[in-house]
Design a protein around this motif. Structure first.
Motif, PDB file in Angstrom:
ATOM      1  N   ARG A  47      30.667  25.177   9.136  1.00  0.00           N
ATOM      2  CA  ARG A  47      30.104  25.771  10.349  1.00  0.00           C
ATOM      3  C   ARG A  47      28.625  26.058  10.172  1.00  0.00           C
ATOM      4  O   ARG A  47      27.825  25.840  11.092  1.00  0.00           O
ATOM      5  CB  ARG A  47      30.869  27.053  10.695  1.00  0.00           C
ATOM      6  N   TRP A 101      30.084  25.588  17.856  1.00  0.00           N
ATOM      7  CA  TRP A 101      30.092  26.553  16.760  1.00  0.00           C
ATOM      8  C   TRP A 101      29.821  27.982  17.213  1.00  0.00           C
ATOM      9  O   TRP A 101      29.838  28.896  16.402  1.00  0.00           O
ATOM     10  CB  TRP A 101      29.062  26.166  15.690  1.00  0.00           C
ATOM     11  N   SER A 121      36.970  20.991  14.991  1.00  0.00           N
ATOM     12  CA  SER A 121      37.070  20.343  13.672  1.00  0.00           C
ATOM     13  C   SER A 121      38.502  19.969  13.336  1.00  0.00           C
ATOM     14  O   SER A 121      38.782  19.458  12.254  1.00  0.00           O
ATOM     15  CB  SER A 121      36.523  21.272  12.589  1.00  0.00           C
ATOM     16  N   PHE A 178      35.006  26.291  17.010  1.00  0.00           N
ATOM     17  CA  PHE A 178      34.573  25.354  15.975  1.00  0.00           C
ATOM     18  C   PHE A 178      35.776  24.831  15.190  1.00  0.00           C
ATOM     19  O   PHE A 178      35.864  23.637  14.883  1.00  0.00           O
ATOM     20  CB  PHE A 178      33.584  26.020  15.020  1.00  0.00           C
TER      21      PHE A 178
END
Length: 413
Positions: A236, A398, A408, A404
């Motif tokens: 991050r 993010w 991901s 985030f």
């Protein structure tokens, strides 16, 4: 200058030089060295940033020592295989123009001096023309200054490149006067067998570099696995730093360095004991000193790779410095702090503030952004803080840890 204009200029320069160069008679000897160059061109090693090293250069130098400049340049171009399928016109034009020009100039240099001194001069000219063209391309393509591109992309291979160049002169002479087998082409083949093995040594070096970086990333993942509160922390931080760096106008090569540095910034925490790293309460002075040692521990871990990693070492060492000079480990102040470090410092702080810790709950994104705003000029670089807030307003993935993690495809522990 754009990449397209640069390639057009280089191609025009090569064609003009080819037209103005002397040409001798075409012979079987030239065809042999042309085929030899094509064979050697098939052995290549990818470079870290852009391009590749091919054994083609030995055949091109042998041509430069055996043929007139015109034929040396032309056969060097014809011997080069296509770099991609289907071929890219711009890429092929650059590759062929730079090797052709390098071989042609090397032949001129050798012809002017002759003998071993001429061969060494020709090799130097070839290396300067070939590498110079690549350094300029890296500059135009990735925005990486030639000095930095040389250090990171070419220096590890440059010495070997130059030291093996006399083999090309020996190959040319053994072809004319065979002393090993009595047959020139076979003498050349015997001579070049160890040189072909050189390609595998270069390839091994490249694989070691890649394996080392993978190992370092694995160490970071193992660190985050020790502490569920910091899972995804480095990724991050890297995502935040990348967006802020792009907003600040960093070139692609600088962004690559920034992202890798952000991923590795906390690697020194592998040297911090679990009872300190995972302690739910306030640290004692001794424990705090141990925690504060992680930037220097991280630098020591990376030390063997620093000639390759370059600025990444400063990110690892200085990411806890403050704009007002109150940070650690060196107490750097203001612009003494490297620019990439200034970016990672903001990204690291925001990620930490918006993540739960054993001793406190996470701040909301709005509260963390307000801290960044208030600390601009004290803890953080004003310019970087302003760029961060501009990017933050655009609601990137993010901005929240949960978003985030979802982006991901990871699970927040």
């Amino acid at each position: 200058m754009s990449v397209r204009r640069y390639v057009v200029f280089l191609s025009a320069l090569f064609l003009l030089s080819l037209l103005l160069s002397p040409w001798g008679a075409l012979s079987f000897d030239l065809l042999f060295f042309g085929l030899l160059t094509a064979f050697l061109a098939r052995f290549s090693v990818p470079l870290p940033l852009v391009g590749e090293v091919r054994l083609h250069y030995l055949g091109a130098l042998a041509l430069a020592y055996s043929a007139s400049p015109g034929w040396a340049g032309l056969f060097s171009v014809l011997a080069l295989p296509f770099a991609s399928r289907p071929p890219s016109l711009l890429r092929e034009a650059f590759n062929r123009a730079q090797v052709g020009l390098a071989a042609l100039l090397a032949a001129h240099a050798y012809g002017a001096v002759g003998g071993l001194p001429g061969a060494l001069l020709g090799a130097g000219v070839y290396f300067a023309a070939n590498t110079g063209a690549m350094l300029l391309l890296t500059w135009f393509l990735k925005g990486l200054p030639p000095k930095e591109a040389w250090r990171r992309n070419y220096a590890p291979y440059g010495v070997t490149y130059l030291l093996t160049s006399p083999v090309a002169l020996l190959a040319a002479r053994l072809y004319e006067v065979p002393v090993l087998t009595g047959f020139g082409p076979l003498d050349v083949a015997v001579l070049l067998l160890p040189v072909v093995y050189l390609r595998y040594m270069w390839l091994l070096r490249r694989r070691v570099e890649e394996a080392t970086l993978s190992m370092l990333r694995g160490m970071v993942r193992s660190l985050e696995a020790r502490d569920p509160y910091t899972a995804l922390h480095s990724e991050r931080v890297a995502a935040i730093a990348q967006d802020v760096g792009r907003a600040l106008g960093l070139k692609e090569a600088e962004l690559d360095t920034l992202v890798l540095g952000a991923r590795l910034h906390d690697i020194g925490k592998v040297g911090v004991r679990d009872e300190v790293l995972l302690k739910p309460g306030k640290l004692t002075p001794a424990e705090w000193e141990e925690m504060r040692s992680h930037p220097e521990v991280g630098l020591r871990i990376l030390e063997p790779m620093l000639p390759y990693l370059g600025p990444i070492g400063s990110i690892v060492l200085h990411h806890h410095e403050r704009w007002d000079g109150g940070g650690y480990p060196k107490g750097l102040k203001g612009e003494e702090i490297p620019f990439l470090v200034q970016i990672v410092a903001v990204a690291d702080a925001y990620e930490a503030m918006t993540s739960d810790r054993p001793y406190r709950r996470a701040l909301s994104p709005e509260e963390a952004a307000e801290v960044i705003r208030k600390e601009a000029g004290r803890q953080f670089s004003p310019r970087v803080a302003e760029a961060f807030l501009r990017v933050w307003e655009a609601t990137p993935a993010w901005r929240t840890r949960e978003a985030f993690a979802q982006a991901s495809r990871e699970v927040v522990l």
